[in-house]
Design a protein around this motif. Sequence first.
Motif, PDB file in Angstrom:
ATOM      1  N   GLN A  77     -21.558   2.191 -25.907  1.00 13.11           N
ATOM      2  CA  GLN A  77     -21.553   2.236 -27.365  1.00 13.11           C
ATOM      3  C   GLN A  77     -20.202   2.633 -27.956  1.00 13.11           C
ATOM      4  OE1 GLN A  77     -25.456   4.569 -27.295  1.00 13.11           O
ATOM      5  NE2 GLN A  77     -25.716   3.435 -29.179  1.00 13.11           N
ATOM      6  N   HIS A 133     -26.797   4.925 -19.147  1.00 11.60           N
ATOM      7  CA  HIS A 133     -27.207   4.760 -20.545  1.00 11.60           C
ATOM      8  C   HIS A 133     -27.104   3.262 -20.852  1.00 11.60           C
ATOM      9  CE1 HIS A 133     -27.609   7.122 -24.539  1.00 11.60           C
ATOM     10  NE2 HIS A 133     -27.821   5.843 -24.834  1.00 11.60           N
ATOM     11  N   TRP A 134     -27.748   2.480 -19.989  1.00 10.62           N
ATOM     12  CA  TRP A 134     -28.171   1.110 -20.285  1.00 10.62           C
ATOM     13  C   TRP A 134     -27.237  -0.028 -19.941  1.00 10.62           C
ATOM     14  CZ3 TRP A 134     -30.554   2.057 -25.840  1.00 10.62           C
ATOM     15  CH2 TRP A 134     -31.498   3.110 -25.751  1.00 10.62           C
ATOM     16  N   ASN A 186     -30.849   7.794 -19.173  1.00 15.23           N
ATOM     17  CA  ASN A 186     -31.203   8.045 -20.561  1.00 15.23           C
ATOM     18  C   ASN A 186     -32.439   7.237 -20.943  1.00 15.23           C
ATOM     19  OD1 ASN A 186     -30.539   9.020 -23.366  1.00 15.23           O
ATOM     20  ND2 ASN A 186     -30.517   6.815 -23.730  1.00 15.23           N
ATOM     21  N   GLU A 187     -33.508   7.921 -21.355  1.00 15.32           N
ATOM     22  CA  GLU A 187     -34.671   7.293 -21.986  1.00 15.32           C
ATOM     23  C   GLU A 187     -35.343   6.205 -21.142  1.00 15.32           C
ATOM     24  OE1 GLU A 187     -33.598   6.054 -25.952  1.00 15.32           O
ATOM     25  OE2 GLU A 187     -33.377   8.111 -26.639  1.00 15.32           O
ATOM     26  N   CYS A 241     -37.090   3.299 -23.009  1.00  9.98           N
ATOM     27  CA  CYS A 241     -36.258   2.209 -23.530  1.00  9.98           C
ATOM     28  C   CYS A 241     -35.791   1.295 -22.406  1.00  9.98           C
ATOM     29  CB  CYS A 241     -35.055   2.769 -24.282  1.00  9.98           C
ATOM     30  SG  CYS A 241     -35.502   3.531 -25.852  1.00  9.98           S
ATOM     31  N   ASN A 273     -35.084  13.456 -26.452  1.00  9.22           N
ATOM     32  CA  ASN A 273     -34.467  12.722 -27.547  1.00  9.22           C
ATOM     33  C   ASN A 273     -35.558  12.465 -28.575  1.00  9.22           C
ATOM     34  OD1 ASN A 273     -32.297  12.684 -25.832  1.00  9.22           O
ATOM     35  ND2 ASN A 273     -32.209  10.452 -25.620  1.00  9.22           N
ATOM     36  N   TYR A 306     -36.331  11.203 -32.768  1.00  4.95           N
ATOM     37  CA  TYR A 306     -35.860  10.677 -34.054  1.00  4.95           C
ATOM     38  C   TYR A 306     -36.948  10.554 -35.111  1.00  4.95           C
ATOM     39  CZ  TYR A 306     -31.549   9.469 -31.657  1.00  4.95           C
ATOM     40  OH  TYR A 306     -30.368   9.544 -30.969  1.00  4.95           O
ATOM     41  N   TRP A 337     -36.650   4.317 -40.055  1.00  4.65           N
ATOM     42  CA  TRP A 337     -37.456   5.302 -39.320  1.00  4.65           C
ATOM     43  C   TRP A 337     -37.875   6.427 -40.256  1.00  4.65           C
ATOM     44  CZ3 TRP A 337     -33.781   6.008 -34.466  1.00  4.65           C
ATOM     45  CH2 TRP A 337     -33.813   4.835 -33.695  1.00  4.65           C
ATOM     46  N   GLU A 382     -30.851  14.399 -27.972  1.00  6.73           N
ATOM     47  CA  GLU A 382     -30.424  13.510 -29.058  1.00  6.73           C
ATOM     48  C   GLU A 382     -31.284  13.765 -30.274  1.00  6.73           C
ATOM     49  OE1 GLU A 382     -30.310   9.245 -28.325  1.00  6.73           O
ATOM     50  OE2 GLU A 382     -29.284   9.561 -26.422  1.00  6.73           O
ATOM     51  N   TRP A 407     -26.906  13.278 -32.240  1.00  7.96           N
ATOM     52  CA  TRP A 407     -26.559  11.859 -32.080  1.00  7.96           C
ATOM     53  C   TRP A 407     -26.146  11.348 -33.440  1.00  7.96           C
ATOM     54  CZ3 TRP A 407     -25.840   8.809 -27.921  1.00  7.96           C
ATOM     55  CH2 TRP A 407     -25.508   7.477 -28.222  1.00  7.96           C
ATOM     56  N   GLU A 457     -24.757   0.203 -32.240  1.00  3.24           N
ATOM     57  CA  GLU A 457     -26.169   0.560 -32.181  1.00  3.24           C
ATOM     58  C   GLU A 457     -26.968  -0.614 -31.596  1.00  3.24           C
ATOM     59  OE1 GLU A 457     -27.893   3.208 -32.078  1.00  3.24           O
ATOM     60  OE2 GLU A 457     -29.777   2.105 -32.102  1.00  3.24           O
ATOM     61  N   TRP A 458     -26.584  -1.000 -30.387  1.00  2.00           N
ATOM     62  CA  TRP A 458     -27.348  -1.968 -29.592  1.00  2.00           C
ATOM     63  C   TRP A 458     -27.660  -3.242 -30.360  1.00  2.00           C
ATOM     64  CZ3 TRP A 458     -26.147  -0.305 -25.111  1.00  2.00           C
ATOM     65  CH2 TRP A 458     -26.082   1.062 -24.850  1.00  2.00           C
ATOM     66  N   PHE A 479     -24.622   6.254 -37.298  1.00  2.11           N
ATOM     67  CA  PHE A 479     -25.237   7.514 -36.846  1.00  2.11           C
ATOM     68  C   PHE A 479     -24.221   8.648 -36.727  1.00  2.11           C
ATOM     69  CE2 PHE A 479     -28.876   4.985 -35.321  1.00  2.11           C
ATOM     70  CZ  PHE A 479     -29.935   5.888 -35.412  1.00  2.11           C
TER      71      PHE A 479
HETATM   72  C1  FCB Z   1     -31.485   6.359 -28.683  1.00  2.00           C
HETATM   73  C2  FCB Z   1     -30.381   5.948 -27.730  1.00  2.00           C
HETATM   74  C3  FCB Z   1     -28.993   5.984 -28.327  1.00  2.00           C
HETATM   75  C4  FCB Z   1     -28.981   5.525 -29.766  1.00  2.00           C
HETATM   76  C5  FCB Z   1     -30.052   6.260 -30.552  1.00  2.00           C
HETATM   77  C6  FCB Z   1     -30.064   5.908 -32.014  1.00  2.00           C
HETATM   78  O1  FCB Z   1     -32.662   5.756 -28.306  1.00  2.00           O
HETATM   79  O2  FCB Z   1     -30.384   6.776 -26.607  1.00  2.00           O
HETATM   80  O3  FCB Z   1     -28.155   5.219 -27.515  1.00  2.00           O
HETATM   81  O4  FCB Z   1     -29.145   4.160 -29.809  1.00  2.00           O
HETATM   82  O5  FCB Z   1     -31.303   5.995 -30.008  1.00  2.00           O
END
Ligand code: FCB
Length: 437
Positions: free
Chosen positions: A22, A122-123, A166-167, A170, A292, A294, A323, A351, A394, A401-402, A410
């Motif tokens: 990222q 992280h992906w 990470n996650e 996801c 993490n 949100y 969100w 996060e 975060w 952002e993917w 962010f």
């Molecule tokens: C999380 C991810 C991070 C970012 C935030 C907004 O799921 O770990 O990379 O995209 O969301």
Amino acid sequence: MDFTRSDFPEGFQFAAATSSYQIEGHSFGGAGKTHWDTFAATPGNVVRAEHGDIACDHYHRWEEDLDLMQAMGLDAYRFSTSWARVLPDGRGTPNQEGLDFYDRLVDGMLARGLNPMVTLYHWELPVALADLGGWRNPDISHWLADYATVIMERIGDRVFSAAPINEPWCVAWLSHFMGHHAPGLRDIRAAAHAMHHVLTGHGRAIQAMRALGVKNLGAVCNFEYAHPADDTPQAAVAAQLYDGHYNRFFLGGLFHGAYPQDVMQGLAPHMPKGWENDFALIGQPLDWCGLNYYTCKRIAPTDGAWPAHTEVAGPLPKTQMGWEIYPDGLHHFLGWVHENYTKGLPLYVTENGMAHPDQIGVPDQARIDYLNAHVGAARRAIKDGVPVAGYTFWSLLDNYEWALGYEKRFGLIHVDFDTLDRTPKASYHALAKALAR
Ligand code: FCB
């Protein structure tokens, strides 16, 4: 902010987070191609087909970024190492330039009094491994452990903490069942395999790091509070199942040596052979757990195939991501994870933050409010007796952002994606004041 450092226990770690793809710029320094490069190059996957070739150019501007964190008064920096930068083909010969980069970065953190909190994946899966089936291939646990060894032989003596992945939700569900992230699959068998292999990979990477003497090893999962969309029993069942695959599946594997029954009703026929025998590997002892968090979701039943649920819009104020803002969910999860799974292990908020359409010169008061409310939720958890040991914002910088590209901001620091200039936002200055010693 409506808190200061002195409201938290001694040694509490305030941190900012980023991830390699990222921010770094993957066209530099001998990094290999990743499945995010090919996913982004495929029409329809990413807004404006944006990619991480340059991103925030952190690869060249890392000193400025570390200086900004030091000036903010942070205790730690949660960053990730890119598998494809360390091992351009996923396996085999390491890229020395990549190892040198992370070596400098870790030394740079230590020189500025920032504790390095590293995540290994992280992906950004190297394409050579995606070609072999990526997370669907059971061998990935060995590939990940080998990568963990290569990178940790270089930096493992100086990191504060480390987590393999990470996650997991996801990596597995969002990317192999919903198709929203690379590799963009929508297939229940692919998803079931990825759900399991992400945990065998975690376990084997923990073993590899522990064998090298790396200290303070943990896992980072993401959580969403699942509200039933209405008062019907059907909506309650739908929300319960969402909670199952999102919040309970991975913790079940990591801490209970079992997957939740409700989720297995759908996934069992699609699981990889012999999955029942892998829990000793998956359940390696951990030193901490990261959350993490949100948002929350409103879940409604649908007709059709398992899991037969969908998200509907909720009533609360929303961020730029759409969100809902629901700090009580963070309070809930900290207590719930502690009581039901980790039972005394230190918990980190690894996060939390919000996207907002920030412009230079306009204070990001909405982000200050969001962070106040969520940090407040963590404070309440600490008062309840939950061992929360740190809080990670975060993100340090506006970044890639993917699938949503560069539009969703962010950062605590604004990035102009034409000039790559960094400008701290009002939230950065407010946090600097709160964290001052
Ligand atoms: C999380 C991810 C991070 C970012 C935030 C907004 O799921 O770990 O990379 O995209 O969301």
